[in-house]
Scaffold this active site. Structure first.
Site, PDB file in Angstrom:
ATOM      1  NE  ARG A   1      38.346  50.170  31.090  1.00  0.00           N
ATOM      2  CZ  ARG A   1      38.649  48.867  31.099  1.00  0.00           C
ATOM      3  NH1 ARG A   1      38.913  48.256  32.240  1.00  0.00           N
ATOM      4  NH2 ARG A   1      38.697  48.200  29.967  1.00  0.00           N
TER       5      ARG A   1
ATOM      6  NE  ARG B   1      41.952  41.709  29.810  1.00  0.00           N
ATOM      7  CZ  ARG B   1      41.109  41.849  30.819  1.00  0.00           C
ATOM      8  NH1 ARG B   1      41.499  41.650  32.044  1.00  0.00           N
ATOM      9  NH2 ARG B   1      39.872  42.198  30.591  1.00  0.00           N
TER      10      ARG B   1
ATOM     11  CG  ASN C   1      40.056  42.214  39.424  1.00  0.00           C
ATOM     12  OD1 ASN C   1      38.925  42.306  38.920  1.00  0.00           O
ATOM     13  ND2 ASN C   1      41.123  42.797  38.913  1.00  0.00           N
TER      14      ASN C   1
ATOM     15  CE1 TYR D   1      41.893  45.936  33.299  1.00  0.00           C
ATOM     16  CE2 TYR D   1      42.257  45.246  31.038  1.00  0.00           C
ATOM     17  CZ  TYR D   1      41.397  45.597  32.055  1.00  0.00           C
ATOM     18  OH  TYR D   1      40.038  45.620  31.842  1.00  0.00           O
TER      19      TYR D   1
ATOM     20  CB  ALA E   1      34.178  40.339  32.328  1.00  0.00           C
TER      21      ALA E   1
ATOM     22  N   PRO F   1      38.160  36.135  35.029  1.00  0.00           N
ATOM     23  CG  PRO F   1      36.258  36.532  33.763  1.00  0.00           C
ATOM     24  CD  PRO F   1      36.720  36.329  35.171  1.00  0.00           C
ATOM     25  CG  ASN F   2      39.607  37.584  29.681  1.00  0.00           C
ATOM     26  OD1 ASN F   2      39.909  36.690  28.897  1.00  0.00           O
ATOM     27  ND2 ASN F   2      38.371  38.039  29.797  1.00  0.00           N
TER      28      ASN F   2
ATOM     29  CG  HIS G   1      37.353  46.598  39.730  1.00  0.00           C
ATOM     30  ND1 HIS G   1      37.035  45.450  39.037  1.00  0.00           N
ATOM     31  CD2 HIS G   1      36.378  46.783  40.640  1.00  0.00           C
ATOM     32  CE1 HIS G   1      35.902  44.979  39.520  1.00  0.00           C
ATOM     33  NE2 HIS G   1      35.482  45.765  40.494  1.00  0.00           N
TER      34      HIS G   1
ATOM     35  CD  GLU H   1      33.714  45.173  43.423  1.00  0.00           C
ATOM     36  OE1 GLU H   1      32.862  45.323  44.344  1.00  0.00           O
ATOM     37  OE2 GLU H   1      33.496  45.478  42.243  1.00  0.00           O
TER      38      GLU H   1
HETATM   39  C1  DQA Z   1      38.801  44.796  35.805  1.00  0.00           C
HETATM   40  C2  DQA Z   1      37.750  45.713  35.172  1.00  0.00           C
HETATM   41  C3  DQA Z   1      36.667  44.901  34.466  1.00  0.00           C
HETATM   42  O1  DQA Z   1      35.689  45.766  33.900  1.00  0.00           O
HETATM   43  C4  DQA Z   1      37.275  44.075  33.358  1.00  0.00           C
HETATM   44  O2  DQA Z   1      36.296  43.255  32.761  1.00  0.00           O
HETATM   45  C5  DQA Z   1      38.439  43.263  33.807  1.00  0.00           C
HETATM   46  C6  DQA Z   1      39.371  43.822  34.786  1.00  0.00           C
HETATM   47  C7  DQA Z   1      39.974  45.589  36.402  1.00  0.00           C
HETATM   48  O3  DQA Z   1      40.736  44.990  37.148  1.00  0.00           O
HETATM   49  O4  DQA Z   1      40.145  46.777  36.126  1.00  0.00           O
HETATM   50  O5  DQA Z   1      38.686  42.191  33.278  1.00  0.00           O
HETATM   51  O6  DQA Z   1      38.183  44.083  36.850  1.00  0.00           O
END
Ligand code: DQA
Length: 150
Positions: free
Chosen positions: A108, A19, A75, A24, A78, A11-12, A101, A99
């Site tokens: 964080r 964003r 990825n 990011y 959240a 998501p997002n 990120h 995985e």
């Molecule tokens: C994320 C880190 C997560 O905590 C966050 O909710 C994201 C992006 C990252 O790529 O750094 O949406 O996965």
């Protein structure tokens, strides 16, 4: 042997580039996927990219990957920190899972320090920006080459 890899984003991440760019970066998801395609062709991998804002969208893709893929780069955004359902889906998938990120989640908020997905992932990349996806593909290609050489 299949060299098909699923690149899944949660998501997002469709808003990447717009964003919180201080966290990011400025690359869009389309940029990230284009870079993945470039690296994949160099590594002789076939990739399928998918982003979903819905937990079941990610789970359905993992189920699809189960039948045909040789690896997953994910990825979960959240959902990383909340989703037992995505962990359970990944536990039905046998080939390697990496995985990714973009940000260093350990630097964080505390709620980002725990990952359900890490209980299944064979490798975790965090804080290397969008380059993490390309490095994950390189690792998967290495694992596939190594398995093929056996
Ligand atoms: C994320 C880190 C997560 O905590 C966050 O909710 C994201 C992006 C990252 O790529 O750094 O949406 O996965």
């Amino acid at each position: 042997m299949s060299r098909l890899v699923y690149v899944l984003n949660g998501p997002n991440l469709n808003l990447l580039g717009k964003r919180q760019p201080h966290i990011y970066g400025h690359e869009t998801l389309a940029d990230v996927e284009a870079n993945c395609r470039r690296v994949a062709s160099e590594l002789r991998l076939e990739i399928r990219c998918h982003q979903s804002n819905r937990e079941y969208g990610i789970i359905d893709c993992i189920h699809e990957a189960r039948e045909i893929a040789a690896g997953i780069v994910i990825n979960p955004a959240a959902f990383t920190h909340t989703s037992v359902a995505i962990l359970d889906a990944l536990n039905t998938f046998e080939p390697p899972v990496i995985e990714v990120h973009i940000s260093n989640v350990h630097k964080r908020e505390e709620f980002r320090h725990h990952s359900y997905v890490s209980l299944r992932a064979d490798g975790v990349i965090a804080g290397l920006g969008t380059q993490g996806y390309q490095l994950a593909l390189r690792r998967l290609a290495h694992l596939l080459d190594r398995a093929a050489a056996k």
